[in-house]
Design a protein around this motif. Structure first.
Motif, PDB file in Angstrom:
ATOM      1  N   THR A  79       7.115  17.639 -72.572  1.00  0.00           N
ATOM      2  CA  THR A  79       5.748  17.389 -72.138  1.00  0.00           C
ATOM      3  C   THR A  79       4.873  17.061 -73.335  1.00  0.00           C
ATOM      4  OG1 THR A  79       5.280  19.759 -72.266  1.00  0.00           O
ATOM      5  CG2 THR A  79       5.920  18.886 -70.135  1.00  0.00           C
ATOM      6  N   GLU A  80       3.834  16.300 -73.086  1.00  0.00           N
ATOM      7  CA  GLU A  80       2.922  15.907 -74.152  1.00  0.00           C
ATOM      8  C   GLU A  80       2.062  17.096 -74.560  1.00  0.00           C
ATOM      9  OE1 GLU A  80      -0.624  12.624 -74.907  1.00  0.00           O
ATOM     10  OE2 GLU A  80       0.837  12.341 -73.291  1.00  0.00           O
ATOM     11  N   HIS A  94      -1.693  19.321 -72.929  1.00  0.00           N
ATOM     12  CA  HIS A  94      -1.905  19.311 -71.479  1.00  0.00           C
ATOM     13  C   HIS A  94      -1.997  20.754 -70.996  1.00  0.00           C
ATOM     14  CE1 HIS A  94      -0.131  15.029 -70.616  1.00  0.00           C
ATOM     15  NE2 HIS A  94      -1.182  15.015 -71.413  1.00  0.00           N
ATOM     16  N   TRP A 118      -7.448  18.236 -75.955  1.00  0.00           N
ATOM     17  CA  TRP A 118      -6.768  18.775 -74.785  1.00  0.00           C
ATOM     18  C   TRP A 118      -7.228  18.094 -73.502  1.00  0.00           C
ATOM     19  CZ3 TRP A 118      -2.896  22.455 -74.330  1.00  0.00           C
ATOM     20  CH2 TRP A 118      -2.486  23.025 -75.542  1.00  0.00           C
ATOM     21  N   GLN A 119      -6.236  17.774 -72.654  1.00  0.00           N
ATOM     22  CA  GLN A 119      -6.523  17.339 -71.295  1.00  0.00           C
ATOM     23  C   GLN A 119      -6.299  18.538 -70.375  1.00  0.00           C
ATOM     24  OE1 GLN A 119      -4.718  13.555 -70.078  1.00  0.00           O
ATOM     25  NE2 GLN A 119      -4.194  13.190 -72.229  1.00  0.00           N
ATOM     26  N   ARG A 130      -6.289  20.248 -66.423  1.00  0.00           N
ATOM     27  CA  ARG A 130      -6.275  20.138 -64.965  1.00  0.00           C
ATOM     28  C   ARG A 130      -6.537  21.517 -64.378  1.00  0.00           C
ATOM     29  NH1 ARG A 130      -1.071  16.226 -63.384  1.00  0.00           N
ATOM     30  NH2 ARG A 130      -1.932  14.309 -64.293  1.00  0.00           N
ATOM     31  N   TRP A 183       3.826  18.340 -65.784  1.00  0.00           N
ATOM     32  CA  TRP A 183       2.832  17.636 -66.610  1.00  0.00           C
ATOM     33  C   TRP A 183       2.333  18.521 -67.737  1.00  0.00           C
ATOM     34  CZ3 TRP A 183      -2.256  19.229 -67.268  1.00  0.00           C
ATOM     35  CH2 TRP A 183      -3.114  18.331 -67.912  1.00  0.00           C
ATOM     36  N   ALA A 184       2.268  19.832 -67.502  1.00  0.00           N
ATOM     37  CA  ALA A 184       1.581  20.754 -68.404  1.00  0.00           C
ATOM     38  C   ALA A 184       2.436  21.145 -69.596  1.00  0.00           C
ATOM     39  CB  ALA A 184       1.176  22.015 -67.641  1.00  0.00           C
ATOM     40  N   ASP A 185       1.759  21.336 -70.735  1.00  0.00           N
ATOM     41  CA  ASP A 185       2.373  21.938 -71.910  1.00  0.00           C
ATOM     42  C   ASP A 185       2.099  23.439 -71.936  1.00  0.00           C
ATOM     43  OD1 ASP A 185       3.554  21.962 -74.627  1.00  0.00           O
ATOM     44  OD2 ASP A 185       1.519  22.467 -75.233  1.00  0.00           O
TER      45      ASP A 185
END
Length: 265
Positions: free
Chosen positions: A113-114, A117, A146-147, A149, A188-190
Motif C-alpha cells: 500500500t502507498e 493512506h 496524508w490522504q 478516508r 487501500w490503507a497503510d
C-alpha cells in the motif's frame, strides 16, 4: 414469528419447523436469549447445533460445537465450561468470524500500500463521537502528505457535524457512509484507526498497522489484549476529551517507522 419472543418455546418450535422444511445440516444460535433449555428444544439428529458464545451467558451448553472468538480475558476457561462430552470447542481468535470476502482476501498476496493512506472507522454508530475527536487531533498536527478516508455508518448521530468538519479541513479527506466494500477500503490503507471491537479481526486478517480506541465498555478486554500482545497502538483512556494525550497517542501511529503487521493465526 410475530407471536413469539426470542428464545421461548414457540420460537424453538418454529425454528425446528423451518429447519425441517429446508433440510438444513447445521443450525447456528447466536444470541443471548438462547438458553440451555432452548438448545435442548432445537437439537435434532438431522443437523449439527452450533452455539456462538460471547461472554459465557449460559451455565451449561448442549451443542455439538461451541465457538468463542474472543481474547482470553473475555472468554471463560475451557475447563470451567459445563458441556456434553461430544461438544467441540472452537476457542479463540483463530476462529474469528470473518465474512467470506475477508477470508478470501487474506489468502491473496498482500499488495504494497502507498505510504500516507489513513483509514478511520469507528463502526456503524460511534456513540461517543470518537471520529470527530480523532479528526480534531489530526487538525492539530501537521501531516500534509496524508490522504484520509473516514467511514461511518448510517446510524451515526454526528453525521452532519462530520460532514461540516471534513469540508472545513485542510487535509484531503473523503467521507463515506454505509460502505459495502470494506476489503477494498482496508487494502487501500497503510494505517487504520478503529474501535476495539470485533471488527479488529478484519484489519488483522489483512495485516494492517492500526490504532484502536475504546468506545464501549465491552471493548476494554479486546483493547487490553491488543496492547499486551503488541498488535496495535492502543488508546486505553475512555475520556476522548483528553486532547494532549490523544494527540501524543495518534502521533505514535503516524510516525512509527516499522509498523507492526499483525497476523491472525
Amino acid at each position: 414469528w410475530t407471536n413469539c419472543e426470542p428464545g421461548d418455546s414457540e420460537d424453538a418450535r418454529l425454528t425446528r419447523e423451518l429447519a425441517d422444511q429446508h433440510r438444513i445440516r447445521v443450525l447456528v444460535l447466536d444470541n443471548y436469549h438462547f438458553s440451555t433449555a432452548y438448545q435442548d428444544l432445537v437439537r435434532a439428529d438431522a443437523w449439527s447445533l452450533v452455539c456462538v458464545d460471547d461472554y459465557g451467558h449460559c451455565r451449561e451448553w448442549h451443542a455439538d460445537v461451541l465457538l468463542n472468538q474472543n481474547p482470553p480475558a473475555r472468554r471463560p476457561a475451557a475447563e470451567q465450561l459445563l458441556r456434553g462430552p461430544q461438544t467441540m470447542l472452537l476457542w479463540g481468535e483463530r476462529y474469528a468470524l470473518l465474512r467470506r470476502e475477508f477470508r478470501l482476501a487474506a489468502l491473496m498476496p498482500q499488495s504494497q500500500t502507498e505510504n500516507g493512506h489513513l483509514l478511520i472507522t469507528f463502526g456503524g454508530v460511534d456513540p461517543v463521537g470518537a471520529t470527530q475527536r480523532v479528526l480534531d487531533s489530526l487538525e492539530r498536527g501537521n501531516f500534509p502528505q496524508w490522504q484520509i478516508r473516514v467511514i461511518v455508518g448510517p446510524g451515526n448521530v454526528f453525521l452532519s457535524e462530520l460532514q461540516a468538519q471534513v469540508a472545513a479541513s485542510r487535509y484531503r479527506i473523503e467521507l463515506f457512509v454505509a460502505v459495502t466494500n470494506m476489503v477494498e477500503q482496508y487494502r487501500w490503507a497503510d494505517r487504520v484507526i478503529s474501535a476495539a471491537g470485533s471488527s479488529c479481526y478484519e484489519w488483522m486478517s489483512l495485516r494492517k498497522c492500526a490504532w484502536v480506541g475504546v468506545i464501549a465498555a465491552n471493548q476494554r478486554e479486546v483493547a487490553s489484549h491488543l496492547h499486551i500482545q503488541g498488535l496495535a497502538t492502543v488508546w486505553l483512556c475512555e475520556d476522548w476529551e483528553c486532547a494532549a494525550e490523544l494527540d501524543a497517542s495518534l502521533l505514535s501511529l503516524i510516525h512509527i517507522s516499522e509498523p507492526t503487521r499483525p497476523r491472525l493465526i
